[in-house]
Write a protein that holds these residues in place. Structure first.
Motif, PDB file in Angstrom:
ATOM      1  N   ARG A 127       0.831  -1.202   0.000  1.00  0.00           N
ATOM      2  CA  ARG A 127       0.000   0.000   0.000  1.00  0.00           C
ATOM      3  C   ARG A 127       0.867   1.254   0.000  1.00  0.00           C
ATOM      4  NH1 ARG A 127      -5.127  -1.616   2.034  1.00  0.00           N
ATOM      5  NH2 ARG A 127      -5.921   0.485   1.686  1.00  0.00           N
ATOM      6  N   ILE A 128       0.196   2.396  -0.046  1.00  0.00           N
ATOM      7  CA  ILE A 128       0.816   3.712   0.063  1.00  0.00           C
ATOM      8  C   ILE A 128       0.366   4.323   1.385  1.00  0.00           C
ATOM      9  CG2 ILE A 128       1.134   5.959  -1.037  1.00  0.00           C
ATOM     10  CD1 ILE A 128       0.188   4.708  -3.666  1.00  0.00           C
ATOM     11  N   ARG A 129       1.273   5.023   2.061  1.00  0.00           N
ATOM     12  CA  ARG A 129       0.969   5.584   3.380  1.00  0.00           C
ATOM     13  C   ARG A 129       1.319   7.059   3.466  1.00  0.00           C
ATOM     14  NH1 ARG A 129       2.270   0.361   3.998  1.00  0.00           N
ATOM     15  NH2 ARG A 129       1.107  -0.861   5.523  1.00  0.00           N
ATOM     16  N   VAL A 130       0.592   7.759   4.343  1.00  0.00           N
ATOM     17  CA  VAL A 130       0.959   9.116   4.755  1.00  0.00           C
ATOM     18  C   VAL A 130       1.685   8.987   6.086  1.00  0.00           C
ATOM     19  CG1 VAL A 130       0.166  11.426   5.368  1.00  0.00           C
ATOM     20  CG2 VAL A 130      -1.068  10.100   3.646  1.00  0.00           C
ATOM     21  N   VAL A 131       2.901   9.539   6.154  1.00  0.00           N
ATOM     22  CA  VAL A 131       3.709   9.472   7.368  1.00  0.00           C
ATOM     23  C   VAL A 131       3.984  10.892   7.853  1.00  0.00           C
ATOM     24  CG1 VAL A 131       5.916   8.742   8.364  1.00  0.00           C
ATOM     25  CG2 VAL A 131       4.756   7.289   6.684  1.00  0.00           C
ATOM     26  N   ASP A 132       3.714  11.129   9.123  1.00  0.00           N
ATOM     27  CA  ASP A 132       3.950  12.422   9.760  1.00  0.00           C
ATOM     28  C   ASP A 132       5.403  12.482  10.228  1.00  0.00           C
ATOM     29  OD1 ASP A 132       4.112  14.580  11.615  1.00  0.00           O
ATOM     30  OD2 ASP A 132       1.964  14.437  12.000  1.00  0.00           O
ATOM     31  N   VAL A 133       6.154  13.481   9.721  1.00  0.00           N
ATOM     32  CA  VAL A 133       7.552  13.654  10.125  1.00  0.00           C
ATOM     33  C   VAL A 133       7.775  15.033  10.735  1.00  0.00           C
ATOM     34  CG1 VAL A 133       8.607  11.951   8.594  1.00  0.00           C
ATOM     35  CG2 VAL A 133       8.141  14.263   7.727  1.00  0.00           C
ATOM     36  N   ASP A 175       1.450  20.036  -3.037  1.00  0.00           N
ATOM     37  CA  ASP A 175       1.585  19.480  -1.695  1.00  0.00           C
ATOM     38  C   ASP A 175       0.359  18.674  -1.290  1.00  0.00           C
ATOM     39  OD1 ASP A 175      -0.341  21.388  -1.149  1.00  0.00           O
ATOM     40  OD2 ASP A 175       0.916  22.609   0.169  1.00  0.00           O
ATOM     41  N   SER A 176      -0.589  18.475  -2.240  1.00  0.00           N
ATOM     42  CA  SER A 176      -1.812  17.749  -1.875  1.00  0.00           C
ATOM     43  C   SER A 176      -2.310  16.777  -2.933  1.00  0.00           C
ATOM     44  CB  SER A 176      -2.943  18.738  -1.540  1.00  0.00           C
ATOM     45  OG  SER A 176      -3.222  19.577  -2.644  1.00  0.00           O
ATOM     46  N   LEU A 177      -1.766  16.816  -4.145  1.00  0.00           N
ATOM     47  CA  LEU A 177      -2.114  15.833  -5.162  1.00  0.00           C
ATOM     48  C   LEU A 177      -0.923  14.911  -5.385  1.00  0.00           C
ATOM     49  CD1 LEU A 177      -4.093  17.771  -7.921  1.00  0.00           C
ATOM     50  CD2 LEU A 177      -4.997  16.319  -6.093  1.00  0.00           C
ATOM     51  N   VAL A 178      -1.174  13.616  -5.342  1.00  0.00           N
ATOM     52  CA  VAL A 178      -0.131  12.600  -5.472  1.00  0.00           C
ATOM     53  C   VAL A 178      -0.457  11.701  -6.647  1.00  0.00           C
ATOM     54  CG1 VAL A 178       0.948  10.609  -4.344  1.00  0.00           C
ATOM     55  CG2 VAL A 178       0.400  12.655  -3.007  1.00  0.00           C
ATOM     56  N   PHE A 179       0.530  11.508  -7.536  1.00  0.00           N
ATOM     57  CA  PHE A 179       0.381  10.675  -8.719  1.00  0.00           C
ATOM     58  C   PHE A 179       1.234   9.423  -8.520  1.00  0.00           C
ATOM     59  CE2 PHE A 179      -0.499  14.973  -9.831  1.00  0.00           C
ATOM     60  CZ  PHE A 179      -1.413  14.957 -10.862  1.00  0.00           C
ATOM     61  N   VAL A 189      -4.372   8.813  -9.023  1.00  0.00           N
ATOM     62  CA  VAL A 189      -4.176  10.176  -8.534  1.00  0.00           C
ATOM     63  C   VAL A 189      -4.967  10.321  -7.242  1.00  0.00           C
ATOM     64  CG1 VAL A 189      -4.292  12.630  -9.074  1.00  0.00           C
ATOM     65  CG2 VAL A 189      -4.022  10.958 -10.930  1.00  0.00           C
ATOM     66  N   TYR A 190      -4.292  10.830  -6.206  1.00  0.00           N
ATOM     67  CA  TYR A 190      -4.890  10.914  -4.875  1.00  0.00           C
ATOM     68  C   TYR A 190      -4.865  12.350  -4.356  1.00  0.00           C
ATOM     69  CZ  TYR A 190      -4.010   5.869  -4.906  1.00  0.00           C
ATOM     70  OH  TYR A 190      -3.965   4.535  -5.239  1.00  0.00           O
ATOM     71  N   ASP A 191      -5.870  12.658  -3.557  1.00  0.00           N
ATOM     72  CA  ASP A 191      -5.955  13.940  -2.857  1.00  0.00           C
ATOM     73  C   ASP A 191      -5.614  13.686  -1.390  1.00  0.00           C
ATOM     74  OD1 ASP A 191      -6.654  16.298  -1.593  1.00  0.00           O
ATOM     75  OD2 ASP A 191      -8.605  16.485  -2.585  1.00  0.00           O
ATOM     76  N   VAL A 192      -4.547  14.321  -0.905  1.00  0.00           N
ATOM     77  CA  VAL A 192      -4.145  14.167   0.496  1.00  0.00           C
ATOM     78  C   VAL A 192      -4.250  15.492   1.240  1.00  0.00           C
ATOM     79  CG1 VAL A 192      -2.696  12.137   0.192  1.00  0.00           C
ATOM     80  CG2 VAL A 192      -1.701  14.392  -0.160  1.00  0.00           C
ATOM     81  N   SER A 193      -5.213  16.332   0.825  1.00  0.00           N
ATOM     82  CA  SER A 193      -5.411  17.587   1.556  1.00  0.00           C
ATOM     83  C   SER A 193      -5.778  17.312   3.012  1.00  0.00           C
ATOM     84  CB  SER A 193      -6.476  18.449   0.877  1.00  0.00           C
ATOM     85  OG  SER A 193      -7.668  17.714   0.679  1.00  0.00           O
ATOM     86  N   ASP A 194      -6.502  16.207   3.265  1.00  0.00           N
ATOM     87  CA  ASP A 194      -6.721  15.710   4.623  1.00  0.00           C
ATOM     88  C   ASP A 194      -5.815  14.493   4.789  1.00  0.00           C
ATOM     89  OD1 ASP A 194      -7.467  14.593   7.012  1.00  0.00           O
ATOM     90  OD2 ASP A 194      -9.616  14.564   6.578  1.00  0.00           O
TER      91      ASP A 194
END
Length: 263
Positions: A127-133, A175-179, A189-194
């Protein structure tokens, strides 16, 4: 001037991180390297039997390098002094073969892909993850991206994440759209605004049997280039109007060579 790459120097058991100075392209010079203890000559591995701790490549934000390290997942390096890189953080999660750890400019977040390296329906899920750094010494996973709908592994090929568009200077930056390429799952294509709830906003699959979409780049204009690792194809894609409007809305611009986090 500085190239971050993976290599397996003589005596090492697998790929490590290497930094080259390419000021003279005809004579690149190694200026630094980092490896997981246990990979070097005469060292004893400390990772589980069957795991693979191996560098893929680093994405750099200022003086910090975020390195995908296979089954070790994320390694955070301080590269203030390129000759003496220091590990200052890292994170393990339930998944392996971590490939790309992409900083989102100014947000203290990474988007990390775990590459699918096995084919067929019995392959482990990747999978793909959002990681807080925000705290470099203690990263944490915020969310996991949704998997593409459908039985994309049924063709017996790879189904899972691979590459991300990397927001390089001179290309499309957000900083919010990921391809992402997803092998038999196509382009996503993903929206990571949240960051706690990534959503898919667009996808594309070529009309050919057994696609394995591999790498991609998005031009500043919005045109998308995608490669297929098995079919040998190169695709040029134009976003449909709804996606094109969203891309314009979410586009961030930064001077080439500058770090958006510190602007």
């Amino acid at each position: 001037r500085l190239a971050h790459l993976s290599a397996t120097p003589s005596g090492f058991t697998d790929r490590i991180w290497v930094l080259l100075d390419v000021a003279d392209p005809a004579a690149p010079v190694e200026v630094g390297r980092w490896w997981w203890p246990g990979q070097g000559p005469g060292e004893t591995p400390d990772w589980p039997v069957g795991a693979r701790y191996a560098a893929h490549h680093a994405m750099v934000d200022g003086t910090v390098a975020y390195l995908g390290y296979g089954d070790a997942n994320l390694v955070v390096l301080d590269v203030t002094d390129p000759a003496r890189p220091r590990r200052i953080g890292g994170l393990r999660w339930d998944g392996g073969e971590t490939h790309t750890c992409l900083p989102l400019p100014g947000r203290g977040l990474l988007v990390c892909t775990d590459e699918q390296v096995r084919a067929g329906t019995d392959a482990p899920e990747r999978r793909i993850r959002v990681v807080d750094v925000a705290d470099l010494t203690a990263p944490c996973v915020r969310a996991t991206f949704p998997a593409p709908a459908g039985d994309h592994a049924a063709d017996g090929l790879r189904f899972g994440p691979h590459n991300l568009h990397e927001n390089r200077p001179g290309t499309y930056r957000s900083d919010s759209l990921v391809f992402a390429t997803y092998f038999s799952g196509g382009l996503r294509v993903y929206d990571v605004s949240d960051p706690r709830a990534p959503t898919e906003v667009a996808h594309w699959l070529p009309d050919v049997p057994g696609p394995q979409l591999n790498d991609l780049v998005v031009e500043e204009s919005g045109q998308i280039w995608v490669t297929d690792r098995t079919g040998g194809g190169l695709y040029a894609l134009a976003p449909e109007p709804q996606l094109a409007a969203l891309m314009r809305q979410r586009q961030t611009r930064a001077p080439a060579g500058h770090n958006a986090r510190h602007e």
